[in-house]
Every structure is written in structure tokens, then in C-alpha cells.
Design a protein around this motif. Structure first.
Motif, mmCIF file in Angstrom:
data_model
loop_
_atom_site.group_PDB
_atom_site.id
_atom_site.type_symbol
_atom_site.label_atom_id
_atom_site.label_comp_id
_atom_site.label_asym_id
_atom_site.label_seq_id
_atom_site.Cartn_x
_atom_site.Cartn_y
_atom_site.Cartn_z
ATOM 1 N N ALA A 41 0.834 -1.195 0.000
ATOM 2 C CA ALA A 41 0.000 0.000 0.000
ATOM 3 C C ALA A 41 0.873 1.250 0.000
ATOM 4 O O ALA A 41 1.916 1.264 0.633
ATOM 5 C CB ALA A 41 -0.916 -0.016 1.229
ATOM 6 N N GLY A 42 0.450 2.274 -0.727
ATOM 7 C CA GLY A 42 1.172 3.542 -0.706
ATOM 8 C C GLY A 42 2.077 3.767 -1.901
ATOM 9 O O GLY A 42 2.523 4.884 -2.139
ATOM 10 N N ILE A 47 -1.612 3.581 -5.592
ATOM 11 C CA ILE A 47 -2.371 4.836 -5.617
ATOM 12 C C ILE A 47 -3.283 4.865 -6.846
ATOM 13 O O ILE A 47 -4.459 5.223 -6.766
ATOM 14 C CB ILE A 47 -1.416 6.049 -5.576
ATOM 15 C CG1 ILE A 47 -0.751 6.105 -4.199
ATOM 16 C CG2 ILE A 47 -2.170 7.336 -5.859
ATOM 17 C CD1 ILE A 47 0.349 7.120 -4.075
ATOM 18 N N ARG A 50 -6.230 2.620 -6.259
ATOM 19 C CA ARG A 50 -7.229 3.195 -5.347
ATOM 20 C C ARG A 50 -8.031 4.298 -6.030
ATOM 21 O O ARG A 50 -9.207 4.496 -5.739
ATOM 22 C CB ARG A 50 -6.546 3.709 -4.077
ATOM 23 C CG ARG A 50 -6.183 2.555 -3.154
ATOM 24 C CD ARG A 50 -5.336 2.956 -1.967
ATOM 25 N NE ARG A 50 -4.689 1.772 -1.421
ATOM 26 C CZ ARG A 50 -5.278 0.931 -0.560
ATOM 27 N NH1 ARG A 50 -6.498 1.144 -0.140
ATOM 28 N NH2 ARG A 50 -4.619 -0.138 -0.141
ATOM 29 N N GLN A 51 -7.390 5.020 -6.940
ATOM 30 C CA GLN A 51 -8.136 6.047 -7.684
ATOM 31 C C GLN A 51 -9.190 5.414 -8.583
ATOM 32 O O GLN A 51 -10.329 5.877 -8.637
ATOM 33 C CB GLN A 51 -7.173 6.901 -8.535
ATOM 34 C CG GLN A 51 -6.228 7.766 -7.723
ATOM 35 C CD GLN A 51 -6.922 8.968 -7.099
ATOM 36 O OE1 GLN A 51 -8.051 9.290 -7.442
ATOM 37 N NE2 GLN A 51 -6.244 9.624 -6.164
ATOM 38 N N ARG A 54 -12.106 4.022 -6.529
ATOM 39 C CA ARG A 54 -13.064 5.044 -6.106
ATOM 40 C C ARG A 54 -13.973 5.462 -7.254
ATOM 41 O O ARG A 54 -15.173 5.677 -7.073
ATOM 42 C CB ARG A 54 -12.325 6.264 -5.562
ATOM 43 C CG ARG A 54 -11.919 6.084 -4.108
ATOM 44 C CD ARG A 54 -10.766 6.966 -3.737
ATOM 45 N NE ARG A 54 -10.843 8.273 -4.354
ATOM 46 C CZ ARG A 54 -11.051 9.403 -3.690
ATOM 47 N NH1 ARG A 54 -11.182 9.368 -2.405
ATOM 48 N NH2 ARG A 54 -11.089 10.554 -4.313
ATOM 49 N N PRO A 70 1.759 -7.841 -1.581
ATOM 50 C CA PRO A 70 3.083 -7.629 -2.158
ATOM 51 C C PRO A 70 3.947 -8.887 -2.094
ATOM 52 O O PRO A 70 3.601 -9.845 -1.417
ATOM 53 C CB PRO A 70 3.668 -6.535 -1.261
ATOM 54 C CG PRO A 70 2.994 -6.731 0.053
ATOM 55 C CD PRO A 70 1.627 -7.263 -0.245
#
Lengths: 319, 497
Positions: A41-42, A47, A50-51, A54, A70
Motif C-alpha cells: 500500500a502507498g 495509488i 485506489r483512484q 473510487r 506484495p
């Protein structure tokens, strides 16, 4: 009394079935859809995942969940999807990393054992040097390497990753003027170039953007110039051939998903990519939009596999 | 002055304070649960912060970060399992203190120390950021290699009774670190075509195994009554002011060690705490009592690990270079919110930096309050019968290892490490050098090889670069000192039997 209770229970239970579910909707069913991100994550890929999650969630009732798995250069997460039921409820954030992982034998199956559903974007790389360095163009960096063999170095963010193959491909296309130096991850590579440990590096666009004023971009590995670096020439313009265009990202699933489900997922992805938030995010991150679905994407993955396998053989990571 | 007040006003808004507190409490829990690391918590909270404005987002993450680093001391003291790799050294004296009936002081002292360390590094961030950031770039492959060699030598030579055993254990750790995909060539080493082995032997599962499970097995074998720790009256939580003032040098030096190691990308808090612990041992008038439950032994690493936070954030803000793994999600939060990190941040948006500094101070204070306030609740929840303690610790360890990635493999590694650790401990071999070898092995190897690629095989670079030479000399110095010390002991033993 007992009948009444039974009746009430039936009514209440039937109310629990979500209203949005109708016979015409093939995907998603009224249960969570998980998108496996084969990285921690991160990170950059996370990222983006996650975009898009959403954006899809905005018009989808069933929860869309990101699962970070991972390990083994994206092999662990890919294996999880390879084993999953092909019902469209376990998907993979796939792409060039999936191609390199499968080709290097880090997964339990090959790239054709996945159904490739829809592509998201290209994320081109940037070749950059320290802003205080005397090299103003990529050609000057090549010339400097030719004049002093072994003195000019180019760093990348991990063996077997696409930045590595890009560094090697550039070096080969230029006639081998540089020494290629591996780093563990983007942050270490930035420290390496800023600290003058290596002369240059293959970075993601966002990394170079964050170092504006300290790193000088010399070339971008896309076909056309990008919105983030409009003044920086592309490697194609500069006459370099067979250079990977950067990280490619797509949505895939386990083999055997019914075609109508694949079409439904692909159209959801297409709809998400028209979401204003996503469009703004993609523009600000310099992502190059590319939408291909199903058969077209399958063909594209075949081409990518062929291209990247040549590069992997060249650097000895594949026999 | 105006940006300073703007920053302060922002942090003192009720919503900001609320988010910091939320971050704190979540952080303390994440820190207290073995297997859940600060980095993981921050990464999982990152998507939440996308919805809120940039400063509130960073404040929330900072609260969580401080909470997690501080919370890790709770299981370290009570169970001997570090909740996070940054609490490894807290176990050394924390657990013995708890056994002596001083769990309260150990837990309270750890929180106070964390508070001081956090504030000191925040001060460093405020005072000297751009200047300190340059320091992290002075460290090239040669310096990292020498740092790894020096730390490993220092630890190997001072832990345990025998220099040889320390060195052997360190070497085993380095060897274990070679399992997995070689980061220089991509060759798979000792993986037996297993994708999990390709990811290497994880540090956290080994840590959980060698502290948690080893300790539980040891206790079970000795049938030691652990009940006393869990049900004992905590009594005093605060070390006296005189006790703390007496440790001013240890606190000051641990702050520096934490901040400086924090600045270096890749070195990490687990290195800082061990170095701070060893330094405290050198400063203390009674070094021989370390490991038997001395408060200094808890204070030094807890100051250092919180100081690492501020240290790690310095290059993150000024160079966009996350030095600690946990700083990566914080950097990502900045970038997502369109804040460009860099030296310009200090001149173009000073109110932003001041707000972050105040948020760090507030996060420090609230973590301190909530953890001290919650400790009694935490302990009460754990009043379990003595015979259940070892199984409970083993259960927590296995769960924690599994929670790390959701892999059974990590749980297996933890159990194997626990059993191996138990056997080695019984045989009188120190475990710390092995763990540090696992931490530093990859750095030592890859930096050495990176340097060799760059110089074309010229090894003189390690002694011609001054910082590197200095570090190597420090390592050699500790080795020689220990050799001389051992010879003297042997001679004395021979003269006066």
C-alpha cells in the motif's frame, strides 16, 4: 402469532436483498469485488488502483475492495488471482509488472493464463540527471560516456523491474556508453543521483516532478510528449528505438471469466475513466490514457510479452 | 511570526486536534499489536486522508506514526515481544524490569522517553532541516557499507559473553539475509522455486519468533511464574525527575543517534535503537547491569526510536526523499494533496511547515497522555492465569506474523525462528547479533556490490572516503577493545584462580 413472525421475517429478509440487483446486470453480483494490487500500500501502482477503485465505486453498489498482496516482484498477488474463481469478483491490477514477473518465472502461471479485461494507462519514465550536471541533452550524456568509458552511470529502481529494462535498452540503443547500476527502489535511486553516486537515473514522472529544480529531465520514454514534461523530448524523437514506454497498467482476472461479465467489467472501467476526478488525477500525474478491452488487450499483452522477453533475455534474467 | 501563528491556529482547531487524537489511538493499537507496523498503519490510512485537506491529513498520519512507534513498547515490556522492529532494544531491559515488579516504571518511562525523543527530533526538524538534509546525501554506497560493518561489529563484540559467539551469530544473520531474489542481479538464492522464499526471510517474523516465541518457550521450560507481571500493581508510572535528570547524557545522545540514523535512507529505527542502547551502556556507570532491568536500557532506545521519526521526516520534507519506510506514505500524502516537498516548502509555504511542526508536538503530547492513561486498562485486560501466558504469547506471535502479509509462510518462519532461538539461547548464543545481521546484511552486501560496479572493482574507496574510514575505524576499535578486555579477564583468571 407464529405465522405473523414468519411473515414479518420473510418481508424483512427480502428487504435485505439490494434493490439495484436486477436480472439484466451480470456484474457485479451483490457481494464484494476485490482488486488485488500485487504491491505494498502507498506505492505508485497502489495509488492508481485506489483512484480507479473510487471511480468505479461511485456508480457501483457492490463494494469494490483493494487487497494489497506484495512480494516476489508482484508474483505473490498474481498467483492469488491465478488461483481465484473466474467470476469477475477477484481481479488483478496487472500490467508490465505482470509480464516481467511471469516471464521471470515468479508466478505459478504464464501471462496467457489470465483474462485481460481493460487497460488503464501508460506511466512513462523520465531519464534525468542532477540539475548541476553539465549534460543538457541525452546525446551529451551518451557522448560523455563514449569519451570516458565506465565514468557515466545510469541507475534504475530494481533488478528485473521495467526501469531496469529501460536503462539497459537505452544503453544498448546508444551503443553501450554507460554503466548500469541497480538500486533498491525509487527513493534510493533519487538519493543516489542527488548525492552524485550515479550520474543519471530512470525515474517515474512523479519522482522527477517532486525533485523539480534539482533533477534535470533529459528524455521521456513515451511516444508523444507528456502533459507533465512538455518541454522534454521523447526517446522516440531522439532516435532511440525499442525502448519500453513506461509502466502499463490494466485490469485482468483469472482465465475463464464469461465474456458478458468481461464486457460488463470493461464498460465499468471505461465509465470510471470518464470520471472527472480520475481525469484530473491522470492529468496531474502525467498518465497517458490508453483504453483497450478484451480481445484487443489480449493481443496487446502478447506484443508486450514478446518485446519484454527480448529485453529480459538481453540482460540475462530469462533463459 | 505570522506564518507561525497561522500554523498554530490551524493545529489548535478542534477538528485537527480530533484527527490527531484519532490517529494516536489507532496508532497505539497498531504499535501494540505485534506484526502490525507503523508503515502498514500509515499505508492503510492513506486512502482515508484523500478525502480531507492536506494539513489535516498529514496531522492524522503524524498522530498515527507517533502512536504506533510509542505503542510498540507495551508488548515489549509486558511480553518481551517488540510490537514493531523499532522496539527490539526496549525488550532487553523492559522485560527484566517487568519481572522485577517494575512494569509500571518501565512502561511509563518508555512513554516519557518517547515524548522527549519526539520533541528533540521535532526541534531538529524545525531548526536545521535544509542543512541536515544535506547530511543524508553525504552517505553513498561506501558509507552505508561501512556503517553496516561498524554497527554489526560493535553489536557482535559487546553482546554476550564471548566475542566469537557474537561474531558467529552476526554472520548467521547475514547469511539468512541472502535468501531471496538478489537485488543486484535478480538471481534467486536458496529459494527452492518457492515464491515465498523468493521474497526472502522476513525480518519481522524472525523478530516476533525470536523474542515472543523463544521467550514463551523459555518461560514454559522454566515454568516461571509470569502471572506476577500481568497482575502486579503497576504502582508508580513516572520515573522521578531526579532519575531522568541523572540520565541527561543518555537522553541527549540517544536523541542525536535517533535523529541522525533517521536521516539516512535505509538504515532504519531498528539500527538506531540498538546503537543508542549500546551507547547508553558505555555512558552508564554500571554497564554490567544492563539487561537485568535498568531504566536507562528502556529510556535510551525509546528516545531514539521516536527521534528517528523527526530525523526521517527531514529529508522527506526537504528533499522529497523518504528516509524511513514509514515516511513513504507521508510523502505520498503530500504529493496526493498537491504539496511539493523540497527546500522551497520552507520558504514558499512556511505556515505549512509550522503547522506540521505543531502537529508533531501535539501528536507527541496526546500520544503521551493517551498511552499513559490507557496503560492500566490495557494491563487489566491481560490478567490471565499464569499457565496460560506462554500459549497466549505464542498465539499472539503467530497471529502477528500472519497479519503482516496474510501469508502462512511468515507464521511458519516465526515459529521456526522461535524454536531455533530457544535452542541457541539455551546454548548461550546471543540472538541480537543474528537479528541485526538480518537487518544489515542486505544493506552491507548490496552497497558493497553497488560500489564495486561504480568503481569497477576498486576497493580502496572504502578507506579513501573519510566518513567511511571513520566508521570502519569505529568498528575495528570496538573489536580490539573487546579482545583486549577478554584477554585481561583471562589473564586475571589465570593469575588469581
Amino acid at each position: 402469532m407464529r405465522r405473523l413472525i414468519a411473515l414479518i421475517s420473510v418481508v424483512l429478509l427480502s428487504m435485505m436483498i439490494p434493490g439495484g440487483l436486477s436480472a439484466s446486470q451480470v456484474w457485479p453480483e451483490a457481494r464484494p469485488v476485490s482488486i488485488v494490487v500485487p504491491f505494498a500500500a502507498g506505492g505508485g501502482t497502489d495509488i492508481i488502483a485506489r483512484q480507479i477503485q473510487r471511480a468505479i465505486q461511485r456508480f457501483t453498489e457492490a463494494p469494490i475492495v483493494i487487497r494489497n498482496m506484495p512480494g516476489a516482484g508482484s508474483g505473490i498477488g498474481t498467483n492469488e488471482v491465478l488461483r481465484a474463481k473466474p467470476d469477475g469478483h477477484t481481479l488483478l491490477l496487472s500490467g508490465t509488472h505482470t509480464v516481467t514477473a511471469t516471464l521471470q518465472g515468479l508466478t505459478a502461471g504464464s501471462i496467457i493464463q489470465l483474462d485481460h479485461i481493460a487497460s488503464l494507462n501508460w506511466d512513462p519514465f523520465v531519464i534525468a540527471v542532477l540539475d548541476a550536471a553539465p549534460y543538457k541533452t541525452l546525446q551529451e550524456l551518451v557522448d560523455a560516456g563514449r569519451q570516458a568509458p565506465g565514468k557515466i552511470t545510469i541507475g534504475h529502481a530494481g533488478v528485473g523491474a521495467l526501469t531496469h529494462l529501460t536503462a539497459e535498452a537505452l544503453n544498448k540503443a546508444a551503443g553501450g556508453p554507460w554503466t548500469v547500476v541497480p538500486f533498491e527502489g525509487g527513493a534510493r535511486l533519487i538519493a543516489g543521483v542527488l548525492g552524485n553516486v550515479v550520474t543519471s537515473g530512470v525515474f517515474s514522472q512523479s519522482e522527477v516532478q517532486a525533485q523539480a529544480g534539482r533533477l534535470r529531465p533529459l528524455a521521456v520514454t513515451s511516444l508523444r510528449r507528456t502533459t507533465l514534461f512538455p518541454a522534454t523530448p521523447t526517446t522516440t524523437e531522439l532516435g532511440f528505438t525499442n525502448i519500453p514506454q513506461g509502466s502499463f497498467r490494466a485490469i485482468s482476472g483469472p482465465k475463464g471469466i464469461p465474456m458478458e461479465v468481461r464486457r460488463a467489467i470493461a464498460s465499468s472501467v471505461a465509465r470510471a475513466m470518464n470520471d472527472p476526478h480520475w481525469i484530473q488525477y491522470a492529468r496531474e500525474s502525467g498518465l497517458v490514457k490508453t483504453y483497450m478491452a478484451n480481445e484487443e488487450l489480449e493481443r496487446y499483452f502478447a506484443v508486450l510479452t514478446l518485446d519484454l522477453s527480448k529485453l529480459l533475455r538481453q540482460v540475462g534474467l530469462m533463459k | 511570526m505570522e506564518p507561525l501563528l497561522q500554523g498554530l491556529a490551524f493545529v489548535l482547531q478542534p477538528t485537527t486536534l480530533l484527527w490527531i487524537v484519532v490517529g494516536d489511538i489507532v496508532g497505539i493499537f497498531i504499535g501494540a499489536l505485534p506484526g502490525l507496523t507503523a508503515t502498514m498503519g500509515l499505508a492503510l490510512f492513506l486512502p482515508v486522508t484523500i478525502q480531507i485537506d492536506s494539513l489535516t491529513a498529514i496531522s492524522l498520519l503524524l498522530g498515527l506514526y507517533f502512536g504506533a512507534v510509542t505503542g510498540a513498547s507495551i508488548p515489549a515490556v509486558l511480553f518481551g515481544i517488540p510490537g514493531n522492529p523499532n522496539a527490539i532494544a526496549t525488550v532487553f531491559d523492559g522485560l527484566p524490569m517487568a519481572r522485577k515488579g517494575q512494569a509500571g516504571i518501565a512502561l511509563g518511562g518508555a512513554v516519557i522517553a518517547s515524548f522527549i525523543g519526539g520533541l528533540m527530533s521535532t526541534a531538529a526538524l524545525l531548526a536545521a532541516s535544509p542543512a541536515l538534509a544535506r547530511f543524508s546525501l553525504l552517505f553513498g554506497p561506501a558509507e552505508y557499507f561501512s556503517l553496516a560493518v561498524a554497527s554489526l561489529t560493535i553489536i557482535a563484540s559487546v553482546s554476550g559473553s564471548s566475542l566469537l559467539r557474537g561474531v558467529v551469530m552476526g554472520a548467521i544473520g547475514v547469511l539468512l539475509a541472502t535468501v531471496g531474489i538478489d537485488t543486484m542481479t535478480g538471481v534467486r538464492r536458496f529459494t527452492f522455486d518457492n515464491p515465498f522464499l523468493a521474497s526472502g526471510i522476513g525480518l519481522v517474523p524472525v523478530l516476533i519468533g525470536m523474542f515472543g516465541i523463544t521467550q514463551a518457550l523459555d518461560d514454559a521450560a522454566r515454568s516461571r511464574d509470569l502471572h506476577q507481571i500481568v497482575t502486579q500493581q503497576l504502582g508508580r508510572l513516572f520515573p522521578s525527575l531526579r532519575q531522568l535528570l541523572g540520565m541527561w547524557r543518555i537522553i541527549l545522545e540517544s536523541s542525536w543517534i535517533g535523529t541522525f540514523i533517521g536521516l539516512l535512507p535505509g538504515a532504519g529505527a531498528s539500527v538506531a535503537v540498538v546503537l543508542a542502547y549500546e551507547r547508553a551502556k558505555q555512558i552508564s556507570p554500571r554497564p554490567e547491569e544492563f539487561g537485568t532491568g535498568r531504566l536507562e536500557g528502556v529510556i535510551a532506545p525509546e528516545v531514539a526510536n521516536n527521534a528517528c521519526i523527526g530525523g526521517g521526516l527531514i529529508p522527506t520534507f526537504t528533499l522529497a526523499l523518504p528516509a524511513e519506510a514509514a515516511a513513504v506514505p507521508i510523502l505520498a500524502a503530500l504529493v496526493i494533496h498537491g504539496v511539493t516537498p523540497g527546500p522551497l516548502l520552507f520558504t514558499s509555504q512556511p505556515h505549512f511547515i509550522y503547522a506540521i511542526i505543531f502537529a508533531m508536538i501535539v501528536a507527541n503530547v496526546t500520544t503521551c497522555i493517551f498511552q499513559l492513561g490507557g496503560i492500566r486498562v490495557f494491563i487489566k485486560a491481560l490478567s490471565v492465569p499464569p499457565t496460560l501466558m506462554p500459549p497466549l504469547v505464542i498465539l499472539l506471535s503467530v497471529l502477528g506474523a500472519y497479519a503482516l502479509n496474510g501469508w502462512m509462510y511468515d507464521a511458519v518462519v516465526a515459529v521456526a525462528a522461535g524454536i531455533l532461538g530457544f535452542i541457541l539461547k539455551r546454548a548461550g548464543y546471543p540472538l541480537i547479533p543474528l537479528i541485526l545481521g538480518l537487518v544489515l546484511g542486505p544493506m552491507m552486501e548490496s552497497e558493497f556490490r553497488r560500489m564495486m560496479i561504480i568503481t569497477g572493482g576498486d576497493m580502496t574507496v572504502f578507506v579513501t572516503r573519510p566518513l567511511s574510514l571513520l566508521l570502519l575505524a569505529a568498528g575495528a576499535g570496538s573489536l580490539i577493545r573487546q579482545l583486549v578486555h577478554q584477554r585481561r579477564l583471562a589473564q586475571r583468571g589465570a593469575v588469581s584462580p
